[in-house]
Scaffold this motif. Structure first.
Motif, mmCIF file in Angstrom:
data_model
loop_
_atom_site.group_PDB
_atom_site.id
_atom_site.type_symbol
_atom_site.label_atom_id
_atom_site.label_comp_id
_atom_site.label_asym_id
_atom_site.label_seq_id
_atom_site.Cartn_x
_atom_site.Cartn_y
_atom_site.Cartn_z
ATOM 1 N N GLN A 124 11.622 7.114 1.677
ATOM 2 C CA GLN A 124 12.286 5.957 1.078
ATOM 3 C C GLN A 124 12.398 4.791 2.063
ATOM 4 O O GLN A 124 12.380 3.631 1.672
ATOM 5 C CB GLN A 124 13.688 6.330 0.585
ATOM 6 C CG GLN A 124 13.732 7.450 -0.427
ATOM 7 C CD GLN A 124 12.790 7.240 -1.589
ATOM 8 O OE1 GLN A 124 12.812 6.220 -2.253
ATOM 9 N NE2 GLN A 124 11.919 8.215 -1.820
ATOM 10 N N LEU A 125 12.527 5.097 3.343
ATOM 11 C CA LEU A 125 12.786 4.077 4.357
ATOM 12 C C LEU A 125 11.536 3.547 5.045
ATOM 13 O O LEU A 125 11.643 2.670 5.901
ATOM 14 C CB LEU A 125 13.751 4.636 5.402
ATOM 15 C CG LEU A 125 15.139 4.992 4.891
ATOM 16 C CD1 LEU A 125 15.944 5.688 5.976
ATOM 17 C CD2 LEU A 125 15.863 3.755 4.390
ATOM 18 N N SER A 126 10.380 4.060 4.691
ATOM 19 C CA SER A 126 9.134 3.596 5.307
ATOM 20 C C SER A 126 8.205 3.062 4.223
ATOM 21 O O SER A 126 8.403 3.307 3.040
ATOM 22 C CB SER A 126 8.474 4.724 6.102
ATOM 23 O OG SER A 126 8.176 5.823 5.266
ATOM 24 N N ASP A 127 7.194 2.325 4.645
ATOM 25 C CA ASP A 127 6.237 1.772 3.690
ATOM 26 C C ASP A 127 5.244 2.821 3.220
ATOM 27 O O ASP A 127 4.783 2.780 2.091
ATOM 28 C CB ASP A 127 5.482 0.597 4.311
ATOM 29 C CG ASP A 127 6.383 -0.593 4.565
ATOM 30 O OD1 ASP A 127 7.416 -0.718 3.885
ATOM 31 O OD2 ASP A 127 6.063 -1.401 5.456
ATOM 32 N N GLU A 128 4.902 3.723 4.108
ATOM 33 C CA GLU A 128 3.955 4.776 3.772
ATOM 34 C C GLU A 128 4.314 6.016 4.570
ATOM 35 O O GLU A 128 4.734 5.919 5.723
ATOM 36 C CB GLU A 128 2.533 4.342 4.114
ATOM 37 C CG GLU A 128 1.484 5.363 3.755
ATOM 38 C CD GLU A 128 0.063 4.899 4.054
ATOM 39 O OE1 GLU A 128 -0.834 5.344 3.337
ATOM 40 O OE2 GLU A 128 -0.135 4.115 4.992
#
Length: 153
Positions: A121-125
């Motif tokens: 949820q907290l990263s782009d990928e």
């Protein structure tokens, strides 16, 4: 064979000129490692809530490596183009395909199971490779998300 015909020396691994951090860790290093990641990711251009989110995601991954991945792990952090990338590896028993395929949010009253979900949820990928030899999780955060587009998946 003349000098012109001599084979060029080759490296086994590509050289990463943008490598910021490469280290191993155990339980005693988690806090210091989180501060180090904050510093390097900030110097690379992540700021504000994007920096905070990325560091929290990395913290979840290193904590998981210690708790569930054999007690130790390794971390690499680098900048690649307009993104900061972090890879955390461990030598634990791996994560089942069923668990990896379940992208649902854990139930609020669940004590465990939040780490990978939160990191995603907290990263782009987020890319996870896992087997009975261990797990490697790679996350990234774009320095400049496209205008009008949410930065996370």
């Amino acid at each position: 064979m003349t000098n012109a015909e001599s084979p060029r020396p080759r490296t086994v691994l590509p050289i990463e000129s943008s490598l910021l951090l490469s280290d191993s860790f155990g339980p005693a290093e988690v806090t210091d490692l989180r501060h180090t990641v904050t510093s390097f990711a900030g110097e690379s251009g992540l700021t504000g809530s994007r920096l905070e989110d990325f560091v929290l995601a990395v913290n979840e991954l290193i904590t998981n490596a210690v708790r569930h991945g054999g007690g130790r792990g390794s971390i690499r952090l680098w900048r690649e183009g307009p993104a900061v990338i972090c890879e955390v590896s461990d030598t634990g028993r791996g994560i089942s395909a069923e668990r990896l395929g379940d992208g649902r949010r854990p139930a609020p009253d669940t004590a465990g199971g939040w780490g990978l979900w939160l990191a995603k949820q907290l990263s782009d990928e987020m890319i996870v490779e896992s087997s009975d030899l261990g797990t490697t999780v790679r996350i990234s955060a774009s320095l400049d998300p496209p205008p009008g587009q949410p930065p996370r998946r």
